[in-house]
Motif scaffolding. Structure first.
Motif, PDB file in Angstrom:
ATOM      1  N   ARG A  72      87.355 -44.180  -0.462  1.00 25.81           N
ATOM      2  CA  ARG A  72      87.519 -42.693  -0.541  1.00 25.81           C
ATOM      3  C   ARG A  72      86.435 -41.724  -0.412  1.00 25.81           C
ATOM      4  O   ARG A  72      86.783 -40.575  -0.395  1.00 25.81           O
ATOM      5  N   HIS A  73      85.351 -41.871  -0.430  1.00 23.48           N
ATOM      6  CA  HIS A  73      84.213 -41.227  -0.264  1.00 23.48           C
ATOM      7  C   HIS A  73      84.040 -40.781   1.138  1.00 23.48           C
ATOM      8  O   HIS A  73      84.219 -41.594   2.085  1.00 23.48           O
ATOM      9  N   PRO A  74      83.672 -39.861   1.416  1.00 23.49           N
ATOM     10  CA  PRO A  74      83.630 -39.260   2.694  1.00 23.49           C
ATOM     11  C   PRO A  74      82.707 -39.985   3.827  1.00 23.49           C
ATOM     12  O   PRO A  74      82.786 -39.952   4.986  1.00 23.49           O
ATOM     13  N   ASP A  75      81.714 -40.486   3.176  1.00 27.07           N
ATOM     14  CA  ASP A  75      80.814 -41.268   4.071  1.00 27.07           C
ATOM     15  C   ASP A  75      81.325 -42.819   4.463  1.00 27.07           C
ATOM     16  O   ASP A  75      80.539 -43.463   4.890  1.00 27.07           O
ATOM     17  N   VAL A  76      82.372 -43.136   3.864  1.00 25.32           N
ATOM     18  CA  VAL A  76      82.841 -44.574   4.192  1.00 25.32           C
ATOM     19  C   VAL A  76      83.182 -44.412   5.770  1.00 25.32           C
ATOM     20  O   VAL A  76      83.696 -43.622   6.199  1.00 25.32           O
ATOM     21  N   GLU A  77      82.730 -45.446   6.577  1.00 29.45           N
ATOM     22  CA  GLU A  77      82.632 -45.687   7.742  1.00 29.45           C
ATOM     23  C   GLU A  77      83.045 -47.253   8.237  1.00 29.45           C
ATOM     24  O   GLU A  77      83.270 -48.051   7.224  1.00 29.45           O
ATOM     25  N   ILE A  78      83.554 -47.568   9.339  1.00 34.18           N
ATOM     26  CA  ILE A  78      83.930 -48.769   9.855  1.00 34.18           C
ATOM     27  C   ILE A  78      82.516 -49.427  10.397  1.00 34.18           C
ATOM     28  O   ILE A  78      82.193 -49.068  11.422  1.00 34.18           O
ATOM     29  N   TYR A  79      82.623 -50.657   9.702  1.00 37.50           N
ATOM     30  CA  TYR A  79      81.570 -51.322  10.273  1.00 37.50           C
ATOM     31  C   TYR A  79      81.852 -52.726  11.109  1.00 37.50           C
ATOM     32  O   TYR A  79      82.676 -53.280  10.568  1.00 37.50           O
ATOM     33  N   VAL A  80      80.990 -53.220  11.945  1.00 37.63           N
ATOM     34  CA  VAL A  80      81.232 -54.608  12.748  1.00 37.63           C
ATOM     35  C   VAL A  80      80.207 -55.497  12.448  1.00 37.63           C
ATOM     36  O   VAL A  80      78.907 -54.991  12.818  1.00 37.63           O
ATOM     37  N   CYS A  81      80.409 -56.522  12.497  1.00 37.66           N
ATOM     38  CA  CYS A  81      79.432 -57.762  12.664  1.00 37.66           C
ATOM     39  C   CYS A  81      79.967 -58.594  13.664  1.00 37.66           C
ATOM     40  O   CYS A  81      81.161 -58.932  13.744  1.00 37.66           O
ATOM     41  N   ARG A  82      78.862 -59.344  14.432  1.00 34.45           N
ATOM     42  CA  ARG A  82      79.498 -60.192  15.618  1.00 34.45           C
ATOM     43  C   ARG A  82      78.617 -61.625  15.189  1.00 34.45           C
ATOM     44  O   ARG A  82      77.446 -61.631  14.851  1.00 34.45           O
ATOM     45  N   LEU A  83      79.277 -62.762  15.329  1.00 37.42           N
ATOM     46  CA  LEU A  83      78.617 -64.164  14.977  1.00 37.42           C
ATOM     47  C   LEU A  83      77.996 -64.556  16.614  1.00 37.42           C
ATOM     48  O   LEU A  83      78.672 -64.610  17.435  1.00 37.42           O
ATOM     49  N   GLU A  84      76.784 -64.557  16.416  1.00 41.26           N
ATOM     50  CA  GLU A  84      75.863 -64.999  17.657  1.00 41.26           C
ATOM     51  C   GLU A  84      74.840 -66.050  17.094  1.00 41.26           C
ATOM     52  O   GLU A  84      74.219 -65.764  16.246  1.00 41.26           O
ATOM     53  N   ASP A  85      74.887 -67.283  17.783  1.00 41.99           N
ATOM     54  CA  ASP A  85      74.258 -68.442  17.826  1.00 41.99           C
ATOM     55  C   ASP A  85      74.331 -68.686  16.208  1.00 41.99           C
ATOM     56  O   ASP A  85      73.157 -68.944  15.655  1.00 41.99           O
ATOM     57  N   GLU A  86      75.492 -68.723  15.771  1.00 35.68           N
ATOM     58  CA  GLU A  86      75.888 -69.022  14.218  1.00 35.68           C
ATOM     59  C   GLU A  86      75.273 -68.261  13.358  1.00 35.68           C
ATOM     60  O   GLU A  86      75.163 -68.792  12.256  1.00 35.68           O
ATOM     61  N   GLN A  87      74.842 -66.919  13.615  1.00 40.68           N
ATOM     62  CA  GLN A  87      74.254 -65.817  12.893  1.00 40.68           C
ATOM     63  C   GLN A  87      75.040 -64.720  12.787  1.00 40.68           C
ATOM     64  O   GLN A  87      75.415 -64.285  14.250  1.00 40.68           O
ATOM     65  N   TRP A  88      75.506 -64.105  11.716  1.00 40.30           N
ATOM     66  CA  TRP A  88      75.981 -62.907  11.831  1.00 40.30           C
ATOM     67  C   TRP A  88      75.083 -61.532  12.066  1.00 40.30           C
ATOM     68  O   TRP A  88      74.145 -61.743  11.665  1.00 40.30           O
ATOM     69  N   SER A  89      75.569 -60.767  13.108  1.00 44.87           N
ATOM     70  CA  SER A  89      74.646 -59.650  13.300  1.00 44.87           C
ATOM     71  C   SER A  89      74.726 -58.682  12.186  1.00 44.87           C
ATOM     72  O   SER A  89      75.552 -58.570  11.388  1.00 44.87           O
ATOM     73  N   THR A  90      73.721 -57.874  11.997  1.00 40.89           N
ATOM     74  CA  THR A  90      73.618 -56.852  11.049  1.00 40.89           C
ATOM     75  C   THR A  90      74.910 -55.717  11.174  1.00 40.89           C
ATOM     76  O   THR A  90      75.045 -55.463  12.103  1.00 40.89           O
TER      77      THR A  90
END
Length: 383
Positions: A72-90
């Protein structure tokens, strides 16, 4: 005397540790079939996170959630991570609630959907609270690396509210959704062209018990037969059925499975079985909101009789919640969920290795050495 007290405290501590260790060892009996159990990230620029969604794209898995100071805080955003070479991106921000005048509103409940041989869709909501939010949509042509400008859905439409859309045999993409402004009600938003045009079905009749339910998942039984399972305020997961590809639905009814007024998800697998992930928790009679632990998985052949197969998490520290489940093209099951509002989890399961135990009368089956949670075991969560 001091030495005697220290000895007693040591013995009590040893017994407590032994009990916890025995419980943990027994819990492993509920974790057969798990081939990977991991956090999506170890550190992030935000302290709180929630509401997982997951999709398989031609370039790999994509995971999304919302993060910020707190829900509910106004700074809440949608974040995305991708699985590349068996590692999740930041985690990278894919959408925010910044308004044309520069003010901010929180974002909510992302839902990913991969169009076959086309774009990856990201549905999400913007608004001060669920009763006042509106639906947004972004598209990616490169597996979630970059995103289009945000599109606002037509007035009155919010897209899938928490759980993934399902592509029907007639070509319609049906989005399970719900509203909270005038009581809790479930309806569907259907698009024949992946978000260009829309129409509504519902809301579903709340039934003789006037059930309050939101956040449905859709199971596809084939030949136009669909089933939803949904969160409720009525101490049970509720269901409804359609026999015409989602154009009409039966009145809501309770299932035999409990619900703690927290989100669930479900998926129909390629072999026609159904998988449900949820908190198998029955709250006290005076309050339908219960602890969000443990986090359980059940399977069914018909959507009515369920077998217990997994406990993904169980700890006195609650808040394992808002799960998502998909099956990837290799047949594996992938579960995504909130871990204590601090991190996001990903668990991969080989369904061929699952051990089934029948759920009778809505009671999770007992296993020697593992103590089932009771109302006194875990403190109920507020939100």
């Amino acid at each position: 005397m001091i030495v005697q007290k220290q000895t007693i405290l040591f013995i009590v501590g040893l017994l407590f540790f032994s009990t916890l260790q025995a419980q943990e060892n027994a819990l492993q009996k509920w974790r057969k079939g798990i081939v990977k159990d991991e956090f999506i990230y170890n550190e992030a620029s935000f302290p709180s996170c929630h509401s997982a969604t997951l999709a398989e794209t031609p370039t790999g898995l994509v995971y999304a959630f919302f993060g910020g100071t707190r829900e509910r805080h106004p700074d809440v955003e949608i974040y995305v991570c991708r699985l590349e070479d068996e590692q999740w991106s930041t985690p990278v921000s894919a959408a925010d609630g910044v308004q044309p005048d520069g003010t901010r509103l929180p974002t909510w409940n992302p839902v990913l959907y991969q169009i076959p041989n086309s774009d990856l869709l990201l549905f999400y909501k913007i608004g001060p609270k669920p009763s006042e939010w509106w639906g947004m949509l972004k598209r990616s042509t490169d597996g979630g690396r970059t995103w289009s400008a945000a599109e606002k859905l037509p007035e009155g439409y919010i897209g899938p509210v928490k759980n993934k859309p399902v592509l029907l045999s007639n070509g319609n993409l049906i989005c399970p959704t719900s509203t909270e402004g005038n009581g809790w009600n479930i309806h569907f938003e259907i698009t024949p062209d992946f978000g260009k045009t829309w129409r509504k079905v519902g809301p579903i009749d709340r039934g003789k018990d006037n059930l309050n339910a939101i956040q449905p998942s859709i199971l596809d039984h084939g030949k136009g037969k669909l089933q939803i399972l949904a969160r409720s305020r009525n101490w049970a997961i509720v269901e409804s059925w359609s026999y015409d590809n989602g154009e009409t639905w039966t009145a809501l009814e309770k299932t035999t499975l409990p619900n703690n007024n927290s989100g669930t998800d479900a998926v129909t697998t390629t072999n026609g079985s159904h998988v449900l992930v949820y908190n198998h928790v029955l709250p006290p009679k005076e309050n339908p909101k219960g602890a969000r632990t443990p986090l359980n998985v059940a399977v069914s052949k018909d959507g009515k009789k369920w077998d217990a197969v997994l406990i993904l998490e169980d700890s006195p520290i609650s808040q394992y919640s808002y799960p998502a489940v998909i099956q990837t093209k290799d047949g594996l099951l992938h579960f995504a969920y909130t871990w204590r509002r601090e991190k996001m989890k990903h668990v991969v399961v080989d369904p061929s290795k699952l051990k089934k135990r029948k759920i009778r009368d809505g009671i999770w089956p007992a296993v020697k050495g593992y103590t089932l949670p009771t109302l006194e075991t875990y403190k109920a969560e507020e939100e």
